[in-house]
Design an enzyme around this catalytic site. Structure first.
Site, short mmCIF file in Angstrom:
data_model
loop_
_atom_site.label_atom_id
_atom_site.label_comp_id
_atom_site.label_asym_id
_atom_site.label_seq_id
_atom_site.Cartn_x
_atom_site.Cartn_y
_atom_site.Cartn_z
N LYS A 182 0.84 -1.22 0.00
CA LYS A 182 0.00 0.00 0.00
C LYS A 182 0.87 1.26 0.00
CE LYS A 182 -3.45 -2.68 0.39
NZ LYS A 182 -4.83 -2.95 0.53
C1 LIG Z 1 -5.61 -3.97 0.88
C2 LIG Z 1 -7.06 -3.93 0.83
C3 LIG Z 1 -7.85 -4.24 1.94
C4 LIG Z 1 -7.28 -4.62 3.29
O1 LIG Z 1 -6.31 -5.54 3.25
P1 LIG Z 1 -5.54 -6.07 4.54
O2 LIG Z 1 -4.54 -6.97 3.93
O3 LIG Z 1 -6.53 -6.73 5.41
O4 LIG Z 1 -4.91 -4.88 5.24
C5 LIG Z 1 -9.21 -4.13 1.82
N1 LIG Z 1 -9.78 -3.75 0.66
C6 LIG Z 1 -9.07 -3.45 -0.41
C7 LIG Z 1 -9.79 -2.99 -1.64
C8 LIG Z 1 -7.68 -3.55 -0.39
O5 LIG Z 1 -6.97 -3.25 -1.48
#
Ligand SMILES: *Cc1c(COP(=O)(O)O)cnc(C)c1O
Length: 394
Positions: A182
């Site tokens: 991210k």
């Molecule tokens: C990354 C992401 C999440 C959350 O991911 P985690 O791995 O649980 O932190 C949720 N929704 C979307 C659209 C994502 O890209």
């Protein structure tokens, strides 16, 4: 030759020092770094509350719980996203109702959202797919006019804006994720943001084993009475979870938040370099950002035009990988995942735009420190792969 990864976290000495300092401090959970990290994110989004949690998925789960969504309820969401944005609806026993997407932004089509609302609809869960915030204002408006909450899965959009408003600030609550691919990372982690005092308080309780919010914020086992009187460490007011984020993760988060603007600028630069080089390739459709939007670039995902399909796309992805270039098929449609098909009877053809697009996307390497030579190499290799597909065509 050096492998060019699909993504790469941006960790400097500042992050390393912050983690080491935390380890030396002796306070490894529920401490000042959590509060500081929460403050920084709340400030950035312009909302009163931020609640740090152990993942984006955990954050989404808690928001749905805290809104009282459960069995018998429907939540409208997109089939074109990371699976967590629909799974969180299943986690509380509610039913995800998918609607097809707008092919320009890749986000839910607001007209279809409106048409899918029934008396059982208890929320709209919108996603800024790949960091593109288009339509979020429309979704907020539709939710408002039906007196149901908009939940923003803003996990892909930290730092972006739509018509001047921060991603994460459109819904009753927004949720960010901090997995290493991210915009910022805490290793694992997430953050709920909201202006709703009661919702924030409930989320803080749920993340900390159902303890009262007062205790969740301040005290720990060592600083309170060891019994189950209301308000003490061993009193649990509701079924809660352990979705806390450690001080080590929060230290990382603080350091990353302080570098957010620098990192977003680097991502914009890389996206620009890609755009310039890929613009001329007729068979490729590039990401489309509206002029009044300030996307937060999460990934860089062009797609093949509709003369191509899944077979050609997968061949190109494999070709890139053979040339030591990370590439991925973001996203396979959620409704076509095996357990969704089985449970809800979904099949191919139900959301034709999402399906057609998901067969043609190619996520390319994208990270802050990607240099122009790497972008150039990826663009050239992609061109070779595309030319070969053209030769193979009848
Ligand atoms: C990354 C992401 C999440 C959350 O991911 P985690 O791995 O649980 O932190 C949720 N929704 C979307 C659209 C994502 O890209």
């Amino acid at each position: 030759m050096n492998f060019i990864p699909l993504s790469q976290p941006d960790i400097t000495q500042v992050e390393i020092d912050a983690v080491v300092d935390t380890l030396r401090s002796g306070r490894l959970s529920i401490g000042p770094r959590q509060s500081r990290f929460e403050e920084l994110v709340a400030e950035r989004v312009g909302l009163r509350h931020a609640v740090a949690v152990s993942s984006g998925t955990a954050g989404l789960h808690l928001v749905l719980l805290a809104l009282g969504i459960g069995p018998g309820d429907e939540v409208i969401t997109t089939p074109f996203s990371f699976i967590a944005s629909a799974n969180c609806i299943l986690m509380v026993g509610a039913k995800p109702v998918f609607v097809d997407i707008d092919p320009r932004s890749l986000n839910m089509d607001p007209l279809l959202v409106e048409a899918a609302i029934t008396p059982r609809t208890k929320a709209i869960l919108g996603v800024e797919v790949f960091g593109n915030p288009t339509h979020m204002d429309r979704l907020a408006q539709i939710a408002g006019s039906h007196e149901i909450p908009l939940i923003e899965d803003s996990c892909e959009g930290l730092g972006g804006k739509h018509k001047g408003r921060a991603i994460g600030a459109f819904g009753r609550a927004g949720v960010f994720g901090f997995y290493p691919n991210k915009q910022i990372t805490t290793g694992e982690g997430g953050m709920i943001v909201t202006n709703d005092d009661k919702l924030a308080s409930l989320c803080r309780s749920y993340r900390n084993q159902g303890r009262s919010d007062a205790i969740a914020q301040g005290q720990t086992a060592s600083s309170s009475a060891q019994d189950n009187r209301a308000g003490s460490w061993l009193a649990h007011e509701r079924l809660g979870y352990n979705y806390r984020l450690s001080e080590i993760n929060c230290a990382l988060g603080i350091a990353q938040m302080e570098r957010l603007d620098e990192m977003l600028a680097a991502r914009r630069r890389v996206a620009g370099e890609y755009m310039r080089r890929l613009m001329g390739m007729g068979d490729l459709i590039l990401p489309n950002i509206e002029s009044n939007d300030d996307a937060s670039w999460f990934v860089f995902v062009p797609r093949l035009c509709d003369l191509y399909g899944l077979v050609e796309r997968d061949r190109i992805i494999n070709g890139l990988r053979r040339h030591e270039i990370g590439a991925a098929n973001y996203f396979p449609c959620i409704h076509l995942q095996p357990f969704y098909r089985e449970r809800f009877g979904y099949g191919p053809g139900m959301f034709p735009i999402a399906e057609s697009i998901s067969h043609r996307t190619i996520a390319l390497p994208f990270f802050n420190r990607m240099d122009v030579n790497q972008v150039e190499l990826v663009a050239l290799t992609l061109k070779v792969m595309l030319d070969r597909e053209k030769l193979l065509k009848p």
